[in-house]
Write a protein that holds these residues in place. Structure first.
Motif: not given
Length: 560
Positions: A47-49, A54-59, A61-67, A84-86
């Motif tokens: 989760e990210a609030s 979310a961006v810091e998380y993806c730096q 670990t890149m998830p397979d799907m994001i809501f 995140i796409k970048a």
């Protein structure tokens, strides 16, 4: 609601790999509802609030799907989606935006930011599951395409290395830097242009500059029979007309009717000044000197076009001091900029006229490629570019007589590397050489010797040859620190120059390790006596050529 078949298909895909899902929403209740649903379905959930989290998380670990919710503090979903796409690059990170907005403009903004799909709140879990099925299908297709692309690129890299080994083995186009300079740049993975140089028994240097119709792998492979035949015919002492007739017949016999080769055959006399060339469909050949620029257009049909209409119109040139000949492929003229304008003949002629009386020791090739790079503004090349510059230089026979020792004749080229400009700051080829030798040669006990030889040769070429560092600085601790500080700064500032490494296996008994440098600070490389002593501790012979800028170390292999 999705039908039973769709749900079963979803479960089959799901069972292959449980994706990691990131839920991004500033409302903790919304996150909890989605988390409960996804955990029940067997997914890994984080989760990210807000968008920033979310961006810091993806730096990391890149998830397979994001809501992704859109309206959030700190960073909204639009900006988070873009970032995140970048970060994802060629990885697939499916983003489904969750929004209470129903306006088309808001949804379009999300799609333009990089979102792959959307759901409006309140969420229908039936629709959610169906959209996840679609996203899983896209993810599976994307991963399949990634694997196929990776495998294709691996095969192309391997094929390109083998192709380059065939091209480079025995080629002398880089062996006469005072007289001959060349440049090749591919529009695709493979360059279908070729420049080959081979010494004739008469002492003449035969140079073939060719541009095979087409691009890429198929066109490049079409050059292989030509280059093999060219070398063989030159070594056998064929005179120019017989050689051209044989190459033309080879192309007519082996290659499809629509494939032909525009070509120039250049013959340099041993004096390094008398030149004759045959131009068959290539661009104008330019003579630059005190009297300006003169063009020599093609007067012959390309190779492979006709078995009966081959002509032999040669141009005879005596290069006076300061004069040079420039041969180009049509990739120069056809180089496009962002507006779709080509560089064209007139711009090239103007560019050459401005430099016609320039000091001939300064090559035109790098400035011309810089001009084309500035012109193209990042637009991909339409066609391969090949350049050949021929200057009035040291007599060929005399140059060979000036070598410190005769160069060992290589039998099989095992490995080659070229580092240019600022790439040398980030690439160390010596470990690559050692990995290759460990794989190919069953002589682990000699690894230490080979490493020391290659490291010494490479450092000499890079540090003294390109960077012009003072070797004497390394004699004390303070000087050593200054030396490596200057080395790092020099590599950071290096814009031109190159280092070539080659490894040959000769008759299965000896390795020939060669390092050559071109450009940079030093016109000659004065090898310190202590460096030669170190090399000779491990190598049976050390050969120097081109004023020390080309070095070979011969290492005798034993099975013990």
């Amino acid at each position: 609601m999705p039908d039973l078949e769709s749900i079963q298909e979803f479960e089959e895909v799901e069972s292959l790999s449980m994706p990691r899902v990131l839920v991004v929403d500033d409302d903790s209740a919304n996150r909890m509802v989605l988390r409960t649903f996804l955990l029940k379905e067997g997914y890994q959930v984080d989760e990210a609030s807000d968008g920033l989290q979310a961006v810091e998380y993806c730096q990391h670990t890149m998830p397979d799907m994001i809501f992704m919710d859109l309206a959030m503090p700190n960073m909204d979903g639009y900006e988070a989606t873009r970032r995140i796409k970048a970060l994802a690059g060629d990885e697939f990170a499916g983003i489904i935006v969750l929004t209470a907005f129903s306006e088309a403009d808001a949804l379009m903004r999300a799609i333009e930011a990089g979102a792959d799909d959307y759901l409006t709140k309140p969420i229908s879990f039936g629709r959610l599951k169906a959209k996840m099925l679609v996203m899983m299908r896209i993810r599976a297709m994307h991963e399949s395409m990634r694997k196929l692309h990776k495998e294709r690129m691996r095969e192309l890299d391997m094929a390109e290395q083998l192709f380059n080994h065939v091209i480079l083995a025995g080629d002398e186009s880089h062996s006469h830097p005072e007289t001959l300079k060349v440049h090749l740049q591919a529009a695709e993975s493979f360059c279908s242009d070729l420049i080959l140089a081979h010494r004739h028994p008469s002492g003449q240097l035969f140079v073939l500059h060719g541009d095979l119709s087409g691009q890429g792998v198929s066109a490049a492979l079409g050059t292989l029979p030509v280059l093999a035949r060219f070398r063989g015919l030159v070594e056998q002492g064929y005179e120019a007309r017989r050689l051209l007739k044989a190459l033309n017949q080879l192309m007519c016999d082996l290659l499809p009717a629509q494939i032909y080769m525009k070509a120039s055959l250049i013959i340099i006399e041993p004096d390094g000044q008398s030149v004759q060339f045959w131009n068959a469909g290539m661009e104008e050949v330019w003579l630059l000197g005190a009297e300006g620029v003169r063009g020599f257009p093609s007067r012959n049909l390309p190779l492979g076009m006709s078995q009966t209409d081959l002509s032999y119109h040669f141009e005879q040139i005596h290069l006076n001091p300061g004069e040079r000949l420039l041969f180009t492929s049509d990739g120069v003229r056809e180089c496009e900029n962002a507006k779709g304008q080509i560089f064209g003949r007139q711009r090239l002629l103007t560019w050459l006229a401005e430099r016609a009386q320039q000091e001939s020791q300064t090559s035109l090739l790098v400035p011309l490629m810089d001009t084309l790079t500035d012109w193209s503004q990042g637009v991909a090349l339409i066609d391969d570019i090949s350049l050949l510059e021929l200057k009035s230089g040291t007599p060929l026979a005399e140059r060979h007589a000036q070598e410190i020792a005769p160069l060992a004749k290589p039998a099989a080229l095992l490995w080659t590397f070229r580092g240019e400009g600022d790439t040398l700051a980030s690439i160390d080829p010596v470990p690559q050489v050692m990995t290759m030798l460990d794989t190919l040669l069953p002589y682990p006990q000699v690894r230490h010797d080979l490493f020391l030889i290659m490291r010494e040769l490479y450092n000499l070429a890079l540090e003294q040859g390109l960077l012009g560092l003072d070797y004497q600085q390394k004699h004390d601790e303070e000087g050593l620190a200054l030396y490596y500080e200057a080395r790092e700064q020099g590599l950071a500032d290096l814009q031109n120059g190159r280092v070539d490494l080659k490894v040959w296996l000769n008759e299965g008994k000896r390795l020939i390790l060669e390092v050559a440098c071109e450009g940079g600070c030093a016109d000659r490389l004065d090898i310190q006596e202590e460096a030669l002593i170190r090399l000779k501790r491990h190598a049976s012979r050390v050969h120097l050529q081109d004023q020390g800028r080309r070095m070979q170390a011969v290492y005798e292999l034993t099975s013990t």
